[in-house]
Write an enzyme that holds these catalytic residues in place. Structure first.
Site, PDB file in Angstrom:
ATOM      1  N   ASP A 103       0.185  -7.656   1.463  1.00  0.00           N
ATOM      2  CA  ASP A 103       0.595  -6.251   1.575  1.00  0.00           C
ATOM      3  C   ASP A 103       2.119  -6.111   1.570  1.00  0.00           C
ATOM      4  O   ASP A 103       2.696  -5.383   2.376  1.00  0.00           O
ATOM      5  CB  ASP A 103       0.022  -5.622   2.850  1.00  0.00           C
ATOM      6  CG  ASP A 103       0.041  -4.092   2.791  1.00  0.00           C
ATOM      7  OD1 ASP A 103       0.331  -3.538   1.708  1.00  0.00           O
ATOM      8  OD2 ASP A 103      -0.189  -3.459   3.841  1.00  0.00           O
TER       9      ASP A 103
ATOM     10  N   HIS B   6       0.814  -1.221   0.000  1.00  0.00           N
ATOM     11  CA  HIS B   6       0.000   0.000   0.000  1.00  0.00           C
ATOM     12  C   HIS B   6       0.845   1.268   0.000  1.00  0.00           C
ATOM     13  O   HIS B   6       0.351   2.346  -0.332  1.00  0.00           O
ATOM     14  CB  HIS B   6      -1.003  -0.004   1.167  1.00  0.00           C
ATOM     15  CG  HIS B   6      -0.403   0.266   2.514  1.00  0.00           C
ATOM     16  ND1 HIS B   6      -0.112  -0.734   3.419  1.00  0.00           N
ATOM     17  CD2 HIS B   6      -0.049   1.424   3.123  1.00  0.00           C
ATOM     18  CE1 HIS B   6       0.372  -0.206   4.523  1.00  0.00           C
ATOM     19  NE2 HIS B   6       0.432   1.102   4.374  1.00  0.00           N
TER      20      HIS B   6
ATOM     21  N   SER C  55       4.504   2.545   7.939  1.00  0.00           N
ATOM     22  CA  SER C  55       4.209   1.361   7.138  1.00  0.00           C
ATOM     23  C   SER C  55       5.418   0.928   6.311  1.00  0.00           C
ATOM     24  O   SER C  55       6.044   1.741   5.636  1.00  0.00           O
ATOM     25  CB  SER C  55       3.040   1.639   6.194  1.00  0.00           C
ATOM     26  OG  SER C  55       1.845   1.796   6.904  1.00  0.00           O
TER      27      SER C  55
END
Length: 316
Positions: A181, A140, A259
């Site tokens: 992810d 992402h 992230s």
């Protein structure tokens, strides 16, 4: 009567120190029937009084000294823990990268300054996988680049080499695994030596053990947060709506920009990839419930992404 009274007064102060003697010998010693005995008793009694006063003084002083020693021990322990944290950060932070997701302007009269006019659309983190320049991050984080149809999306990767020199390169997509992810980028090292992360394992993690997250929350590079493993075997949604299983739950702060960064154990080994957090509704603030993809999943997936561009399951 007088002797008994005198005995009771004189002997009362030394009754605890004369326990081996009988009552009759105590009366005799105090009554003065033998001068030598009386002199020895008086001298001995004075010594005992002095010893008692010293003991009382020590009893008052020792608790204070013990408290001071305990406080010093706590400070030393805290300093040792802080020193371990500092050393862990210094050892591992050169393996963590800063990722900028940028969009080039659609038109520009000056092609040489096209990147100067680029718009930063988001930031994230990642880490050096090997010395060849492969970078692991979340899907992402680079999803716009992965789905770009205009050719205007770019991904800038900033990091330091083994000598501590900071440099920035374009990140090119090598492999994608939206289900977990995960994504792998490749940068040109140009002869620079990189420092890959030390890989750990997530199979033997235990709730309560310390963990450390390094990343770039809100664009603040090289930020360290500390917490514990709060839970294991969690299930969280992936960007494409599927489920990521066996996720690690932690209370180490993971915010926007963290992230793709590594979750580390106390030895500096990477045990997960920081990927998600529950936020308080309407605030954007972390609730303390954060998640990381387990490193065992990453170790199984990344080699296929590097070689084939997709996860093993997607090859058939």
């Amino acid at each position: 009567m007088d002797v008994a009274l005198a005995s009771s007064k004189a002997c009362s102060s030394i009754s605890y120190t004369f326990t081996p003697f009988s009552r009759s010998s105590s009366v005799l010693a105090c009554s003065g029937s033998n001068p030598d005995q009386r002199r020895r008793t008086v001298i001995f009694g004075s010594s005992l009084a002095l010893a008692s006063s010293l003991l009382a003084s020590n009893q008052q002083r020792f608790p204070v000294e013990s408290a001071i020693a305990l406080e010093q021990l706590k400070e030393e322990k805290l300093e040792e823990e802080e020193e371990r944290n500092v050393n862990l950060f210094q050892k591992t932070s050169p393996s963590v990268v800063y990722i900028e997701d940028i969009e080039l302007p659609k038109t520009s009269s000056d092609e040489s300054n096209v990147e100067d006019n680029a718009k930063i659309e988001g930031t994230g983190s990642g880490f050096v996988w090997d010395k060849l320049g492969h970078i692991v991050t979340n899907y992402h984080v680079i999803a716009k680049l992965a789905t770009d149809q205009s050719g205007l999306q770019r991904c800038k990767v900033s990091l330091v080499d083994a000598m501590g020199t900071r440099f920035t390169k374009d990140g090119k997509i090598v492999g994608l695994d939206p289900d977990n992810d995960l994504a792998v980028l490749k940068i040109e090292t140009e002869g620079r030596e990189l420092k890959p992360v030390a890989l750990g394992t997530s199979s033997d993690l235990r709730v309560g053990q310390s963990c450390f997250a390094i990343g770039n929350p809100y664009g603040y590079e090289n930020t360290l947060t500390i917490g514990v493993v709060s839970g294991l075997g969690r299930e969280i949604p992936s960007p494409n709506g599927k489920s990521i299983r066996e996720a690690i739950q932690t209370d180490a702060d993971i915010n926007s920009g963290n992230s793709g960064g590594p979750l580390l154990d106390s030895y500096g080994h990477t045990i997960g990839v920081n990927t998600a957090t529950f936020t308080r509704k309407g605030t954007g603030m972390s609730s303390g419930v954060n998640f990381a993809i387990p490193i065992d999943t990453v170790v199984r997936t990344v080699p296929y992404l590097i070689v084939y561009g997709t996860a093993y399951r997607d090859r058939f």
